[in-house]
Design a protein around this motif. Structure first.
Motif, PDB file in Angstrom:
ATOM      1  N   ARG A   1      52.506 -13.479 -28.446  1.00 13.57           N
ATOM      2  CA  ARG A   1      51.648 -13.682 -29.627  1.00 13.57           C
ATOM      3  C   ARG A   1      50.914 -15.339 -29.832  1.00 13.57           C
ATOM      4  O   ARG A   1      51.754 -16.240 -29.899  1.00 13.57           O
ATOM      5  CB  ARG A   1      52.521 -13.419 -30.942  1.00 13.57           C
ATOM      6  CG  ARG A   1      53.000 -11.859 -31.050  1.00 13.57           C
ATOM      7  CD  ARG A   1      51.805 -10.960 -31.227  1.00 13.57           C
ATOM      8  NE  ARG A   1      52.355  -9.590 -31.480  1.00 13.57           N
ATOM      9  CZ  ARG A   1      52.499  -8.946 -30.492  1.00 13.57           C
ATOM     10  NH1 ARG A   1      52.331  -9.312 -29.315  1.00 13.57           N
ATOM     11  NH2 ARG A   1      53.078  -7.607 -30.504  1.00 13.57           N
TER      12      ARG A   1
ATOM     13  N   SER B   1      49.537 -18.611 -31.110  1.00 15.38           N
ATOM     14  CA  SER B   1      49.576 -19.394 -32.399  1.00 15.38           C
ATOM     15  C   SER B   1      47.895 -19.323 -33.189  1.00 15.38           C
ATOM     16  O   SER B   1      47.160 -19.139 -32.337  1.00 15.38           O
ATOM     17  CB  SER B   1      49.757 -20.754 -32.002  1.00 15.38           C
ATOM     18  OG  SER B   1      48.622 -21.544 -31.388  1.00 15.38           O
TER      19      SER B   1
ATOM     20  N   ARG C   1      45.645 -15.074 -41.255  1.00 18.08           N
ATOM     21  CA  ARG C   1      46.689 -14.566 -40.325  1.00 18.08           C
ATOM     22  C   ARG C   1      47.675 -13.957 -41.073  1.00 18.08           C
ATOM     23  O   ARG C   1      48.756 -14.617 -41.306  1.00 18.08           O
ATOM     24  CB  ARG C   1      47.073 -15.534 -39.423  1.00 18.08           C
ATOM     25  CG  ARG C   1      47.971 -15.413 -38.508  1.00 18.08           C
ATOM     26  CD  ARG C   1      47.554 -14.967 -37.294  1.00 18.08           C
ATOM     27  NE  ARG C   1      48.520 -14.357 -36.105  1.00 18.08           N
ATOM     28  CZ  ARG C   1      48.807 -15.202 -34.965  1.00 18.08           C
ATOM     29  NH1 ARG C   1      48.649 -16.481 -35.143  1.00 18.08           N
ATOM     30  NH2 ARG C   1      49.690 -14.647 -34.341  1.00 18.08           N
TER      31      ARG C   1
ATOM     32  N   ASP D   1      50.087 -11.855 -40.714  1.00 17.53           N
ATOM     33  CA  ASP D   1      51.375 -12.132 -39.985  1.00 17.53           C
ATOM     34  C   ASP D   1      51.086 -12.251 -38.344  1.00 17.53           C
ATOM     35  O   ASP D   1      50.168 -12.486 -38.005  1.00 17.53           O
ATOM     36  CB  ASP D   1      52.260 -10.709 -39.980  1.00 17.53           C
ATOM     37  CG  ASP D   1      51.375  -9.455 -39.868  1.00 17.53           C
ATOM     38  OD1 ASP D   1      51.248  -9.470 -38.543  1.00 17.53           O
ATOM     39  OD2 ASP D   1      51.296  -8.442 -40.446  1.00 17.53           O
ATOM     40  N   THR D   2      52.158 -12.304 -37.710  1.00 18.24           N
ATOM     41  CA  THR D   2      51.987 -12.639 -36.443  1.00 18.24           C
ATOM     42  C   THR D   2      51.114 -11.437 -35.468  1.00 18.24           C
ATOM     43  O   THR D   2      50.697 -11.861 -34.159  1.00 18.24           O
ATOM     44  CB  THR D   2      53.371 -12.955 -35.429  1.00 18.24           C
ATOM     45  OG1 THR D   2      54.205 -11.784 -35.430  1.00 18.24           O
ATOM     46  CG2 THR D   2      54.128 -14.037 -36.166  1.00 18.24           C
TER      47      THR D   2
END
Length: 308
Positions: free
Chosen positions: A101, A103, A162, A164-165
């Motif tokens: 994932r 950043s 964003r 969530d991840t």
């Protein structure tokens, strides 16, 4: 002699806020039925599960469709990170996964690669033709095709949020022929985490915005009534990116007959594409040369002889 089309000689643009689950063609057919129009078409397909601005042209406005198709369009979409699908959206089967994932900063940095004049390969499940057959038909049969990359201009591509991840919301402004699904797929590849589109909404298309849109439910409620006509925008809105040139009554007659007609140019230069009007009524689109417009498309009035 060809069959005469049934319906009204009505011209203009109806902007539909397309819901998920309908094809663009289905929306056009509904508008044509609801307004009892002879002719209708749209300026830029949306995938069935996509939502937002679908500009439907009626009657003579269909002659201005190319100018909306060529115009910039804006999309807001959510990308699922960590999964690739065979359709590059949530409707397909997951074919690859990743635990990686990126950043927020890595995503923002990667987006720069997709801005400007880029080359984009359309999805396997798309309407592009391969040896005369639509790619999606061959893809449904399990065939994997080599699809040539196509040029695309992307004016802007930014990260909006964003949640969530596993998800990122993006906004893109691009030119003709862009596949948002390809952007999601290629972004996932660039980041090494895979990706596909979860949701897609077209915010605006050329001069048409979401706020201009009417829902399918409203169309059904007002179908076959004059109330729906009030939402129709004039056909010349589709020409908003071209200079408007005034003509004379004599010039209008020549233009309507397909001949060059005198115009008064303020913002046009020799060789520019422009449109001519008389008392606010659009007459023709063409090329401006030395005080005359050389018509490419002529707008026919319902009362003109020979109109079908």
């Amino acid at each position: 002699m060809g069959r005469k089309r049934k319906g009204r000689d009505i011209s203009g643009w109806l902007i539909v806020d397309k819901p998920a689950g309908m094809t663009s063609t289905s929306v056009v057919n509904k508008v044509r039925w609801a307004m009892d129009a002879k002719k209708a078409g749209h300026a830029g397909t949306l995938d069935p599960e996509a939502t937002g601005v679908l500009a439907v042209a009626l009657g003579e406005a269909t002659k201005t469709v190319p100018y909306i198709t060529e115009a910039l369009k804006a999309y807001r979409f959510t990308v699922v990170l960590g999964q690739a699908t065979n359709t590059d959206d949530a409707e397909g089967e997951v074919i690859e996964t990743s635990d990686l994932r990126p950043s927020d900063e890595e995503i923002k940095e990667a987006l720069h690669q997709f801005v400007g004049d880029i080359q984009q390969v359309p999805p396997q499940f798309s309407a592009v033709k391969i040896d005369g057959e639509r790619a999606y038909k061959r893809a449904r049969d399990g065939e994997e095709m080599e699809i040539a990359a196509r040029a695309l201009f992307v004016e802007e591509l930014v990260m909006i949020s964003r949640p969530d991840t596993d998800h990122v919301e993006l906004e893109m402004i691009c030119g003709k022929g862009g596949y948002v699904r390809s952007i999601a797929r290629d972004l996932g590849e660039t980041l090494g985490c895979k990706g596909h589109v979860l949701r897609l909404h077209r915010i605006w298309s050329g001069p048409f915005e979401t706020s201009d849109g009417i829902t399918v439910e409203q169309i059904d409620e007002m179908a076959k009534t004059s109330a729906l006509d009030a939402y129709l925008k004039p056909l010349e809105v589709g020409l908003s990116d071209l200079p408007e040139l005034r003509t004379t009554p004599e010039g209008a007659v020549k233009l309507r007959n397909g001949n060059p007609g005198m115009v008064f140019a303020a913002d046009a230069e020799y060789g520019d594409e422009a449109w001519a009007s008389l008392d606010g009524e659009p007459i023709a689109v063409g090329i401006y040369k030395a005080g005359e417009l050389h018509p490419k498309r002529v707008f026919v009035r319902a009362e003109d002889p020979g109109v079908e």
